[in-house]
Design an enzyme around this catalytic site. Structure first.
Site, PDB file in Angstrom:
ATOM      1  N   GLU A  19       0.809  -1.218   0.000  1.00 31.08           N
ATOM      2  CA  GLU A  19       0.000   0.000   0.000  1.00 31.08           C
ATOM      3  C   GLU A  19       0.838   1.262   0.000  1.00 31.08           C
ATOM      4  O   GLU A  19       0.502   2.246  -0.668  1.00 31.08           O
ATOM      5  CB  GLU A  19      -0.955   0.000   1.201  1.00 31.08           C
ATOM      6  CG  GLU A  19      -2.163  -0.905   1.050  1.00 31.08           C
ATOM      7  CD  GLU A  19      -1.846  -2.367   1.280  1.00 31.08           C
ATOM      8  OE1 GLU A  19      -2.720  -3.209   1.023  1.00 31.08           O
ATOM      9  OE2 GLU A  19      -0.707  -2.657   1.722  1.00 31.08           O
ATOM     10  N   HIS A  23     -10.263  -5.698   9.999  1.00 30.82           N
ATOM     11  CA  HIS A  23     -11.026  -5.444   8.782  1.00 30.82           C
ATOM     12  C   HIS A  23     -12.306  -4.663   9.062  1.00 30.82           C
ATOM     13  O   HIS A  23     -13.194  -4.603   8.212  1.00 30.82           O
ATOM     14  CB  HIS A  23     -11.368  -6.765   8.076  1.00 30.82           C
ATOM     15  CG  HIS A  23     -10.193  -7.451   7.462  1.00 30.82           C
ATOM     16  ND1 HIS A  23      -9.292  -8.159   8.206  1.00 30.82           N
ATOM     17  CD2 HIS A  23      -9.753  -7.521   6.179  1.00 30.82           C
ATOM     18  CE1 HIS A  23      -8.354  -8.657   7.414  1.00 30.82           C
ATOM     19  NE2 HIS A  23      -8.610  -8.282   6.169  1.00 30.82           N
TER      20      HIS A  23
END
Length: 404
Positions: A140, A209
């Site tokens: 990322e 998450h």
């Protein structure tokens, strides 16, 4: 001022008085002209007013939930437009912008031939090729930095985080580069980048998450933040974010991707700085966004049956706040309830509370109440997960307390 605390269904709520950034409602013009998707061209405001190129206006039913005075008699088949799921509306908006502007490109993990983790980029790699729809490694920080560099050179990249929690790995690039380069370069560089992806509490996705990163990014100078909640505003905000010369973070909720709504056939773009009036009312202003919009509207049905008349506003623009719309509502109802899925400490609700107190304190007849998620990691167990997030029953209880 003492904190006003209400207890209900296990999740505590409190009046948050933390200071916020100086929120100003700034109108930013869109860049270049629209290419026509159909025979006509429209611009749609957050109030649902559609303006055609013939200068005539008509009202569209744009809310995915019932508003005050809605009639159930109108069926979806009788409404204009076409029906899409929220992820399909995001895809349609993205595809229209890629067709309109060759500088628009997409990058992220599995965004190519797989179509993205929630299929927002499905079919785009086949149509536009692997360079404009670029699959990246699981890194990322690297591909977010690459996207920022691409924006500096004149491209308009959309960076997808497979999950918003993963973008914490790119926090340095987003804060030190994305938000600041326009200023630190003395205006030599613009950073027209969109950073988007799924977030929020899902269905037993676990703590890592189930992140809500709005509170992490709100303090970064130079960043705009919006949160979509319906297929209609998802498409309109996506298109507006891509056309903006500012870096924009678009928050999507993992549980709203399969929400279905009929949207206009004509091309439309929404403002990045405007809230949406979901339900007009007189007794209390309820400010919310993203998934909590639906918890609020569920509670609103109960409140109406009990004789209350809540005004519901989807703030949509998380930075800057639309203080014009919010302020007009506060001046009318004199009571404010904020409902968010973000954490209570340092969340969007805390900043919104401070902004309202600073600007509209004299119009308040009661302390602002903020219902937020528990300051705990989201449990995996489904029953415990529900207890960490604001539920409709808590909203009803808070409104009853506010209106005493």
């Amino acid at each position: 001022m003492a904190a006003a605390v209400f207890q209900g269904f296990g999740a505590s709520t409190a009046l948050s008085l933390s200071k916020s950034f100086d929120s100003k409602r700034v109108k930013l013009p869109f860049g270049r002209s629209l290419s026509e998707r159909r025979a006509s061209f429209v611009v749609v405001g957050s109030d649902g007013r559609v303006v055609l190129d013939s200068s005539r206006a008509r009202k569209l039913v744009t809310n995915a939930v019932a508003t005050k005075g809605d009639s159930a008699a109108a069926t979806s088949a009788s409404k204009p437009g076409h029906e899409l799921l929220l992820f399909e509306a995001l895809q349609e908006g993205l595809e229209e912008e890629m067709e309109r502007d060759p500088l628009v490109c997409v990058m992220g993990e599995d965004v190519g031939h797989y179509g993205g983790s929630y299929k927002v980029t499905k079919g785009l790699a086949t149509k536009y090729g692997d360079l404009r729809v670029l699959d990246t490694p699981i890194a990322e920080n690297s591909f977010t930095g690459m996207g920022i560099g691409a924006a500096m050179t004149g491209l308009r990249p959309i960076v997808e985080g497979m999950n918003m929690g993963f973008l914490l790995l790119a926090y340095n690039q987003i804060s030190n580069n994305c938000g600041m380069l326009h200023y630190t370069s003395g205006g030599q560089f613009k950073i027209p980048i969109v950073i988007r992806g799924p977030g929020g509490v899902g269905r037993q996705l676990g703590a890592e998450h189930s992140q809500r990163l709005e509170s992490y990014f709100q303090s970064i100078p130079g960043i705009q933040m919006v949160a979509c909640s319906t297929p209609y505003n998802a498409k309109g905000l996506m298109k507006a974010a891509i056309r903006s010369d500012n870096p924009v973070i678009l928050f999507e909720h993992v549980l709203l991707y399969n929400l279905k709504e009929r949207i206009p056939d004509e091309e439309y773009v929404l403002s990045l700085e405007e809230a949406e009036m979901v339900r007009p009312g007189e007794h209390v202003t309820i400010l919310t966004y993203s998934r909590m919009r639906y918890h609020v509207m569920q509670a609103a049905k109960t409140l109406v049956n009990k004789g209350y008349d809540p005004e519901v506003i989807d703030i949509r623009s998380l930075k800057p706040f639309d203080l014009y719309t919010i302020g007009n509502s506060v001046k009318k109802t004199h009571r404010v309830l904020i409902v968010e899925e973000c954490m209570r400490t340092g969340g969007i609700g805390a900043s919104l509370t401070a902004a309202i107190n600073e600007n509209f304190h004299d119009y308040l007849d009661a302390p602002i109440v903020c219902l937020s998620s528990q300051d705990v990691p989201t449990p995996y167990a489904g029953t415990l997960e529900e207890w960490t997030v604001v539920q409709p029953g808590q909203i009803v209880t808070a409104v009853e307390q506010l209106c005493k």
